[in-house]
Enzyme design. Sequence first.
Site, PDB file in Angstrom:
ATOM      1  N   CYS A  83      36.049  33.253  37.439  1.00  0.00           N
ATOM      2  CA  CYS A  83      36.601  32.519  38.580  1.00  0.00           C
ATOM      3  C   CYS A  83      35.648  31.395  38.978  1.00  0.00           C
ATOM      4  O   CYS A  83      34.499  31.636  39.300  1.00  0.00           O
ATOM      5  CB  CYS A  83      36.778  33.492  39.753  1.00  0.00           C
ATOM      6  SG  CYS A  83      37.299  32.706  41.267  1.00  0.00           S
ATOM      7  N   ARG A 137      41.717  44.071  42.379  1.00  0.00           N
ATOM      8  CA  ARG A 137      41.764  42.883  41.542  1.00  0.00           C
ATOM      9  C   ARG A 137      43.121  42.173  41.651  1.00  0.00           C
ATOM     10  O   ARG A 137      44.139  42.796  41.977  1.00  0.00           O
ATOM     11  CB  ARG A 137      41.554  43.264  40.058  1.00  0.00           C
ATOM     12  CG  ARG A 137      40.112  43.611  39.740  1.00  0.00           C
ATOM     13  CD  ARG A 137      39.285  42.334  39.783  1.00  0.00           C
ATOM     14  NE  ARG A 137      37.926  42.467  39.325  1.00  0.00           N
ATOM     15  CZ  ARG A 137      36.864  42.749  40.087  1.00  0.00           C
ATOM     16  NH1 ARG A 137      37.017  42.987  41.371  1.00  0.00           N
ATOM     17  NH2 ARG A 137      35.644  42.784  39.577  1.00  0.00           N
ATOM     18  N   GLU A 143      43.880  38.377  34.738  1.00  0.00           N
ATOM     19  CA  GLU A 143      43.225  39.239  35.728  1.00  0.00           C
ATOM     20  C   GLU A 143      42.064  38.480  36.332  1.00  0.00           C
ATOM     21  O   GLU A 143      41.409  37.691  35.647  1.00  0.00           O
ATOM     22  CB  GLU A 143      42.718  40.507  35.021  1.00  0.00           C
ATOM     23  CG  GLU A 143      42.064  41.522  35.921  1.00  0.00           C
ATOM     24  CD  GLU A 143      40.543  41.554  35.862  1.00  0.00           C
ATOM     25  OE1 GLU A 143      39.957  42.402  36.519  1.00  0.00           O
ATOM     26  OE2 GLU A 143      39.936  40.688  35.180  1.00  0.00           O
ATOM     27  N   ARG A 191      38.485  49.435  42.879  1.00  0.00           N
ATOM     28  CA  ARG A 191      38.344  48.122  42.235  1.00  0.00           C
ATOM     29  C   ARG A 191      39.622  47.359  42.543  1.00  0.00           C
ATOM     30  O   ARG A 191      40.686  47.667  42.014  1.00  0.00           O
ATOM     31  CB  ARG A 191      38.157  48.292  40.726  1.00  0.00           C
ATOM     32  CG  ARG A 191      37.713  47.028  40.016  1.00  0.00           C
ATOM     33  CD  ARG A 191      37.473  47.259  38.537  1.00  0.00           C
ATOM     34  NE  ARG A 191      36.826  46.127  37.908  1.00  0.00           N
ATOM     35  CZ  ARG A 191      35.510  45.916  37.876  1.00  0.00           C
ATOM     36  NH1 ARG A 191      34.685  46.757  38.447  1.00  0.00           N
ATOM     37  NH2 ARG A 191      35.019  44.848  37.273  1.00  0.00           N
TER      38      ARG A 191
END
Length: 402
Positions: free
Chosen positions: A161, A253, A208, A251
């Site tokens: 990212c 995402r 993702e 987690r």
Amino acid sequence: MVNYSDIKNKYKIEVKKTAQSELAYLTHFLHAESKIENEGYKAKVKKYVNEGLIQESILEEPYFQQKLNLNWDVPFPPVKSDFTFIDLFAGIGGFRIALQKLGGRCVFSSEIDKAAQQTYEANFGEVPFGDIKEFTSYEISDLEIDQMIPDHDLLAAGFPCQPFSLAGVSARNFLGMSHGFHDQDQGNLFFDILRIVKVKRPKVLFLENVRNLKSHDNGKTFSTIEMMIKELGYSFDWKIINSESLVPQRRVRTYMVCFLNQKINFEFPEISGDPLPLKNILEEKVPETFTISDKLWQGHQNRSRRNKERGTGFTVKLADLEKPSNTIVARYYKDGKECLIPQENSNPRKLTPRECARLQGFPEEFILHPSNSSAYKQFGNSVAIPVIFKIGKNIQKFLVKE
Ligand SMILES: C[S@@+](CC[C@H](N)C(=O)[O-])C[C@H]1O[C@@H](n2cnc3c(N)ncnc32)[C@H](O)[C@@H]1O
């Protein structure tokens, strides 16, 4: 029948440096199923032809893989294929394990990090290509991209990212822009994905990223991603998912699924259920080397006290074994502060690399990188495999061959 391990020894398939595209070509070639698929790799493996394994005549067979008669003695051998995919920013192949389990066959992988490439090769018998920019930079024509990357149904990518400075620029304009403009943004890896999409037109993109992709740079990053994908003619569905009911790790995402056929009514799976307890995945006998030093433990506590007084920042807490762990991140190996396991009469310990593998849903047969710090980093960067599998299952329905 020839074992992959014999070929590996004979041709010295060992990742020693990042730029070993020769080994990537050779192993991709060995995985290719048909003549059409191997066309791009064939020219690059000439050196190996007639050295015993690869005969000139085999190269001309339409389905030459059967003639090679390879026994894939690796934990995750290629499967009989229902659909094909490419594995970009592949890391250690979290996407690949899930997609292979769904009957997908990988036709191209790319990963720049040497240690991750080593783990990938050990598990799949394939050396990923290095920097994706070797395939997507602006000196490379669309035709060349088309020839170098085999056709595929699904493009998978857990891309890094990074900020976008291009909000508001259309995909079409961007992809057709002059060099100067691109140079400003050449670091941005999302555009490399876009370039491949533009040329190869896979049926579906499965992406993702971190949870805050949506809010990154005041929402500009996400809206640019959505707009550019839509401009290339794809639908755009996304969902933020917490993995804690599938693996004992919180987690969260962002997952994106984009279909070329916009009529497809894709739905993300419902992922619900009780959070899983961390105690489920702990190893029984853990060597003392994983216990953190007095100095580190003291440091954690001091920092926590200061942060508490200031009301800001991180405060260290021992893990509650009845609950999922915090998110495992790439830097976990440094001090383990995201998840410290309490121990009787001693300082807490870090998770072992195998426990981290389990937190991401990696099967037990997965071969870990021999260096612990590399292994921690790789699992911290990886995907939670059961989440990818569940979403993949919903995608797969739409990939049935006509
Ligand atoms: C978030 S991780 C993805 C991990 C992967 N999904 C998995 O399951 O292991 C991003 C990966 O992109 C790789 N990467 C970064 N820049 C790259 C580039 N220019 N070309 C290829 N890979 C790159 C990094 O080394 C890192 O492993």
